[in-house]
Design an enzyme around this catalytic site. Structure first.
Site, PDB file in Angstrom:
ATOM      1  N   MET A  39      73.439  39.346  55.191  1.00 36.55           N
ATOM      2  CA  MET A  39      73.243  39.650  54.337  1.00 36.55           C
ATOM      3  C   MET A  39      71.788  39.663  53.642  1.00 36.55           C
ATOM      4  O   MET A  39      71.354  39.596  52.699  1.00 36.55           O
ATOM      5  CB  MET A  39      72.986  38.156  53.263  1.00 36.55           C
ATOM      6  N   GLY A  40      70.697  40.284  54.663  1.00 36.66           N
ATOM      7  CA  GLY A  40      69.259  40.656  54.220  1.00 36.66           C
ATOM      8  C   GLY A  40      68.368  39.724  54.277  1.00 36.66           C
ATOM      9  O   GLY A  40      69.223  38.057  54.584  1.00 36.66           O
ATOM     10  N   ALA A  41      66.943  40.208  53.636  1.00 33.63           N
ATOM     11  CA  ALA A  41      65.973  39.067  53.521  1.00 33.63           C
ATOM     12  C   ALA A  41      66.093  38.925  54.985  1.00 33.63           C
ATOM     13  O   ALA A  41      66.081  37.391  55.396  1.00 33.63           O
ATOM     14  CB  ALA A  41      67.297  37.204  52.833  1.00 33.63           C
ATOM     15  N   HIS A  43      64.817  38.419  58.612  1.00 32.39           N
ATOM     16  CA  HIS A  43      64.283  37.329  59.425  1.00 32.39           C
ATOM     17  C   HIS A  43      63.929  37.700  61.289  1.00 32.39           C
ATOM     18  O   HIS A  43      64.717  38.456  61.132  1.00 32.39           O
ATOM     19  CB  HIS A  43      63.570  36.112  59.097  1.00 32.39           C
ATOM     20  N   GLY A  45      65.212  35.774  63.213  1.00 28.92           N
ATOM     21  CA  GLY A  45      66.608  35.737  64.166  1.00 28.92           C
ATOM     22  C   GLY A  45      67.664  37.070  63.599  1.00 28.92           C
ATOM     23  O   GLY A  45      68.348  37.313  64.597  1.00 28.92           O
ATOM     24  N   HIS A  46      67.446  37.322  62.857  1.00 33.89           N
ATOM     25  CA  HIS A  46      68.272  38.795  62.433  1.00 33.89           C
ATOM     26  C   HIS A  46      67.460  39.919  64.077  1.00 33.89           C
ATOM     27  O   HIS A  46      68.618  40.805  63.999  1.00 33.89           O
ATOM     28  CB  HIS A  46      68.224  39.271  61.073  1.00 33.89           C
ATOM     29  N   GLN A  70      81.874  34.973  49.690  1.00 30.71           N
ATOM     30  CA  GLN A  70      81.818  33.399  50.756  1.00 30.71           C
ATOM     31  C   GLN A  70      80.590  32.471  49.970  1.00 30.71           C
ATOM     32  O   GLN A  70      80.260  31.299  50.625  1.00 30.71           O
ATOM     33  CB  GLN A  70      81.075  33.961  52.066  1.00 30.71           C
ATOM     34  N   GLN A 161      81.167  29.821  62.079  1.00 29.83           N
ATOM     35  CA  GLN A 161      81.236  31.830  61.352  1.00 29.83           C
ATOM     36  C   GLN A 161      81.579  32.176  62.813  1.00 29.83           C
ATOM     37  O   GLN A 161      82.732  33.550  63.120  1.00 29.83           O
ATOM     38  CB  GLN A 161      80.339  32.032  61.153  1.00 29.83           C
ATOM     39  N   SER A 194      66.733  32.401  55.927  1.00 32.70           N
ATOM     40  CA  SER A 194      66.914  33.096  54.761  1.00 32.70           C
ATOM     41  C   SER A 194      66.445  32.142  53.675  1.00 32.70           C
ATOM     42  O   SER A 194      66.320  32.014  53.453  1.00 32.70           O
ATOM     43  CB  SER A 194      67.731  34.326  54.793  1.00 32.70           C
TER      44      SER A 194
END
Ligand code: AMP
Length: 288
Positions: A39-41, A43, A45-46, A70, A161, A194
């Site tokens: 979902m962007g933002a 960091h 982790g992504h 969601q 998830q 995020s």
């Protein structure tokens, strides 16, 4: 207003057609594709998931889509950080394509389909966010069907998830391999998110203790303490830290997320937490 992507050094697809065209060109060259939905933002982790993707496929597509379905009406959909230009800069040299559709492209007028799962979606997050996983499953199915990657990568940060997506892909025979990547943490162990930008300095300090309590509670159970006792102690400690509300602290079967009837793990177990501090809802988990 369309975003100005002229300054981006990474291509951006805004529609299913543009995404498919890019993927088809790679396919013609015999290249494999990994998808990392976000979902962007972005960091670290992504970015760790993207690093993992690069080791598994020739080309990496990162989707950036703050999926309205969601979020419940009382949740932070409008406040959710949107930082596309900064995200694009972070992805330079790391990913090959950004897929950033708008909501009208994902959910055109007349859109009527929802994928909802029973079982694994019901406890924990399902209790507190009853419509959340239907939104997640539907958007992830759409993203996978649009990109048709060999591999799709998700973080263990959102453990339930990950289990939901594995279940859906198996149940619907979606031809993709689902990979989980480990949780990236700040120096004090706070799971990167995020949503951490919402934390005041004081809240940030308390938030950094959540992982400590998780680890100690898990260790107590691993040493033989009954789950109910360990969890009750851990829950009290979380509230003492200054959290406003503990949605859950549970030790569950790692795959099905079912409770252990005998108050002790009888197979692979995971400790999972969701707690609110100020306006921020934090989740975390680890193996027991
Ligand atoms: P989000 O943008 O929050 O929807 O997350 C996109 C993907 O990144 C999901 O698969 C998350 O589980 C994963 N993710 C988020 N935070 C972390 C983290 N701290 N470490 C590893 N993966 C993460």
């Amino acid at each position: 207003m369309p975003l100005d992507t002229a300054s981006y050094k990474i291509p951006v697809a805004r529609s299913a057609a543009d995404l498919r065209e890019a993927v088809a060109a790679w396919r013609k060259e015999g290249l494999s594709v990994a998808l990392v939905p976000t979902m962007g933002a972005l960091h670290e982790g992504h970015l760790s998931l993207i690093d993992l993707a690069r080791t598994k496929a020739d080309r990496v597509v990162v989707s950036i889509f703050v999926n309205p379905t969601q979020f419940a009406p009382n949740e932070d959909f409008s406040a959710y950080p949107r930082t596309e230009a900064a995200d694009a800069a972070k992805l330079e040299g790391q990913a090959d394509l950004i897929f950033a559709p708008d909501a009208a492209d994902m959910y055109p007028e007349g859109f009527s389909t929802t994928i909802s799962l029973t079982g694994v979606t019901e406890p924990l997050e399902g209790t507190f966010r009853p419509t959340h996983f239907a939104g997640v499953a539907t958007v992830v199915a759409k993203l996978i069907l649009r990109a048709m990657p060999e591999i799709a990568i998700f973080g263990e940060k959102d453990w339930q998830q990950l289990m939901v997506i594995r279940r859906m892909v198996a149940d619907l025979d979606i031809p993709v391999e689902i990979l989980g990547g480990p949780i990236m943490r700040e120096a004090d162990g706070l799971a990167m998110s995020s949503r951490n930008v919402y934390l005041s300095p004081e809240e940030r300090k308390a938030a950094g203790q959540l992982n400590v309590i998780l680890r100690e509670t898990a260790a107590n159970v691993a040493k033989g303490k009954p789950i109910s006792e360990a969890v009750s102690e851990g829950s009290k400690r979380i509230l003492v830290l200054g959290f406003d509300k503990l949605d859950y602290l549970e030790i569950r079967d790692a795959a099905s997320l079912a409770a252990f009837p005998e108050d002790k793990p009888s197979g692979p177990a995971r400790i999972l937490v969701a707690a609110k501090i100020g306006r921020t809802r934090l989740i975390d988990n680890m193996p027991v």
